[in-house]
Design a protein around this motif. Structure first.
Motif, PDB file in Angstrom:
ATOM      1  N   ILE A  71      -7.091 -51.963 -48.280  1.00  0.00           N
ATOM      2  CA  ILE A  71      -7.417 -50.526 -48.182  1.00  0.00           C
ATOM      3  C   ILE A  71      -8.020 -50.037 -49.495  1.00  0.00           C
TER       4      ILE A  71
ATOM      5  N   ARG B 177     -11.561 -51.200 -49.765  1.00  0.00           N
ATOM      6  CA  ARG B 177     -12.435 -50.448 -48.847  1.00  0.00           C
ATOM      7  C   ARG B 177     -12.735 -49.066 -49.411  1.00  0.00           C
ATOM      8  N   ARG B 178     -11.696 -48.414 -49.908  1.00  0.00           N
ATOM      9  CA  ARG B 178     -11.876 -47.056 -50.434  1.00  0.00           C
ATOM     10  C   ARG B 178     -12.791 -47.047 -51.654  1.00  0.00           C
TER      11      ARG B 178
ATOM     12  N   VAL C 285     -16.299 -47.395 -50.401  1.00  0.00           N
ATOM     13  CA  VAL C 285     -16.725 -46.131 -49.769  1.00  0.00           C
ATOM     14  C   VAL C 285     -17.051 -45.096 -50.838  1.00  0.00           C
TER      15      VAL C 285
ATOM     16  N   VAL D 284     -15.966 -51.498 -43.936  1.00  0.00           N
ATOM     17  CA  VAL D 284     -15.010 -51.358 -42.821  1.00  0.00           C
ATOM     18  C   VAL D 284     -14.833 -52.697 -42.109  1.00  0.00           C
TER      19      VAL D 284
ATOM     20  N   PHE E 157     -12.703 -54.960 -44.170  1.00  0.00           N
ATOM     21  CA  PHE E 157     -11.312 -54.511 -44.096  1.00  0.00           C
ATOM     22  C   PHE E 157     -10.660 -54.952 -42.785  1.00  0.00           C
TER      23      PHE E 157
END
Lengths: 198, 255
Positions: B131, B134-135, B138, B235, B238
Motif C-alpha cells: 500500500i 502504491r501511494r 500515486v 494499482v 499492488f
C-alpha cells in the motif's frame, strides 16, 4: 439496641414537651437519670437549634408566598417527598435549599426537565456512544461505505482492492472541469468595439 | 341593383389603388438613403473621432486591467481545488488504514498459535508495504501531472497574452492613425473607411488566433493519459502483490 433508641426517642419527645411547658433542663434531666447522658446531648442540640431558629426557619411571609405558588397536592398521596417529611432531629442548610427548590418546581417543569435530560442524553449517546458506519468520500463527494471488519481474508482483500480503485478514480477527476479562461478572455477582447458602429 | 354593385366595385378599386400607391410611396421613401444625413455624419467624423477614441480606449484599458485579476482568480481556484483533493485523499487514507487495522485484528484473533500469528503479521507487513508503495507512486504521478500542467498552462497563457497585446496594439494604432489623418485634413470618408477596415482586421486576427491556440482539453489530455497510465501500473502491481500475499496466508493458515 433498637428498643433502647426507641426509648430514648420517647423520653426525648416528652422532655421537649416539658421544656415547652416551662420546665428547666435540670428538672427534666432529673426525671430520667438512666438516660441522662443521651438526653443531655439532645437537649443541648435542641437549644442550639432554638437559638438559630431565625436562620433555619423562613419568615412567615415567605412561607405564605411559597405555599401560594405551589399547586395543590393531594395530602392523601402516598408518594411524599422525603424533604417534606420532618427528619428526626436532623436538619441541614442543603436539605432546606433542596426542599425550597423542590417545592417551587411544578409537575410540568419536572416533566419538561426530565425530557430535556433524556433528549440530551440520547443525543450524546448517539454522537459519541454508538459506533457510526465508516465511509470514505468518492467521486462527486459521494459517501462510500467501508466493509465491516471481519476475519475473512477474502473480504479484507476486496476492501483493499476497492481502496485502490477509488483512489485511482479520484485522482482522475483532477482538472476535469477546468474552464478555458484564456479563450474566453480573447473572445471578450474581440467584443470591445464594433467597427460597423463608427 | 346592378348599378349599385358596379358603384361599389369602382369605389373599392379606387381605394385599393390609392392605398397601394401610398404604401409604395412610404416603402420607397424608407428605402432611399438620405444623402444629406450620411454626408453630415462623415463630415463630422473627425469631430466625433476623439469621443470614439476615448470610448474604445476605455473599454480596452478596463479589460486589460481585469486580465491579471482573472488570471489570479483562476490560479487560486486551481490551488483550492487541489488542496481540497489533497485533504480528501488524506482523510480517505486514514479511514482506510483504520478499517484495515480492524480487519487485521479480527484475522489475528483467529490465529490459533504463535506460528499462525507470525504468518498473519507477515501478511500484514507485506500488505502495508504494498500500500505504501502504491501511494508513493500515486502521489508522485499527481505531483508530476500538476507540475507539467502548470508549465503548459503558463506557457499557453503567455501566448494568449501576446495575441491580446497584438490586438490592442493594432486597435490603438488604427485609432491613432485616424486621429493623425484627421489632423492632416484628409478626406473624412477615407479616414472613416480606413479605420473601419483596420479595426475589423484586428478583430478578425484575434479571433483567428483564438481558434489556432491549442484547446485546453487537448493540452491536458496527454498529461492526464500519462498520469493515469502510471496509476494503472501502480494499482496493478499492488493487486498482484496482494493476491500473492493472500494466497500464501490462506495456504499457511489452512483456509
Amino acid at each position: 439496641m433498637n428498643s433502647k433508641n426507641q426509648k430514648i426517642e420517647e423520653i426525648f419527645e416528652q422532655a421537649v414537651k416539658l421544656l415547652r411547658d416551662g420546665k428547666t433542663p435540670k428538672q427534666v434531666l432529673d426525671l430520667w437519670p438512666e438516660a441522662e447522658t443521651e438526653l443531655e446531648d439532645l437537649l443541648k442540640l435542641t437549644n442550639i437549634l432554638k437559638e438559630q431558629k431565625e436562620f433555619f426557619e423562613p419568615k412567615q411571609e415567605l412561607l405564605k408566598t411559597i405555599l401560594n405558588q405551589l399547586e395543590k397536592i393531594d395530602v392523601a398521596e402516598k408518594e411524599l417527598s422525603p424533604y417534606l417529611i420532618k427528619n428526626k432531629g436532623r436538619f441541614s442548610i442543603i436539605n432546606n435549599l433542596l426542599n425550597q427548590i423542590h417545592n417551587l418546581m411544578t409537575l410540568r417543569w419536572k416533566i419538561a426537565f426530565s425530557l430535556i435530560v433524556i433528549v440530551v442524553g440520547l443525543g450524546l449517546y448517539y454522537q459519541f456512544g454508538l459506533e457510526k458506519p465508516q465511509y470514505v468520500i468518492g467521486l462527486d463527494n459521494q459517501k462510500i461505505l467501508l466493509s465491516e471488519p471481519s476475519a475473512d481474508v477474502n473480504k479484507m482483500a476486496e476492501a483493499l482492492n476497492q481502496e485502490a480503485s477509488i483512489e485511482q478514480s479520484l485522482t482522475a477527476e483532477e482538472n476535469a472541469l477546468l474552464i478555458d479562461i484564456d479563450s474566453s478572455m480573447m473572445s471578450d477582447f474581440g467584443q470591445s468595439y464594433d467597427e460597423n458602429e463608427l | 341593383m346592378m348599378k349599385m354593385n358596379s358603384k361599389k366595385i369602382i369605389i373599392s378599386l379606387i381605394v385599393f389603388v390609392v392605398a397601394g400607391l401610398l404604401i409604395s410611396g412610404v416603402i420607397w421613401a424608407k428605402g432611399q438613403t438620405n444623402p444629406t444625413s450620411t454626408q453630415a455624419q462623415l463630415k463630422n467624423f473627425c469631430e466625433r473621432l476623439p469621443q470614439i477614441l476615448s470610448k474604445i480606449d476605455q473599454r480596452l484599458t478596463e479589460k486589460q486591467s481585469r486580465l491579471q485579476e482573472i488570471r489570479n482568480e483562476h490560479w487560486q481556484n486551481i490551488a483550492e481545488q487541489r488542496n481540497e483533493r489533497n485533504e480528501r485523499l488524506a482523510e480517505n487514507r486514514q479511514r482506510w488504514d483504520e478499517n484495515r487495522a480492524a480487519h487485521f485484528e479480527k484475522i489475528l484473533d483467529k490465529a490459533k498459535d504463535d506460528e499462525q500469528k507470525q504468518t498473519v503479521l507477515a501478511f500484514h507487513q507485506a500488505v502495508a508495504e504494498a500500500i505504501s508503495q502504491r501511494r508513493q507512486t500515486v502521489d508522485q504521478a499527481i505531483r508530476e501531472f500538476r507540475q507539467d500542467f502548470d508549465e503548459a498552462l503558463a506557457s499557453r497563457q503567455l501566448l494568449v497574452d501576446q495575441k491580446i497585446n497584438e490586438f490592442l496594439e493594432a486597435s490603438r494604432s488604427a485609432l491613432e492613425q485616424a486621429q493623425t489623418d484627421c489632423n492632416n485634413g484628409l478626406e473624412p470618408r477615407t479616414i472613416w473607411q480606413n479605420l473601419r477596415d483596420e479595426l475589423k482586421a484586428a478583430r478578425q486576427k484575434l479571433n483567428q488566433d483564438r481558434q489556432e491556440i491549442t484547446k485546453l482539453n487537448d493540452l491536458i489530455k496527454p498529461l492526464t493519459e500519462t498520469k493515469q497510465g502510471k496509476m494503472h501500473q501502480a494499482v496493478e502491481a499492488f493487486q498482484t502483490t496482494l493476491q500473492t500475499a493472500k494466497d500464501e496466508l490462506k495456504e499457511l493458515l489452512g483456509l
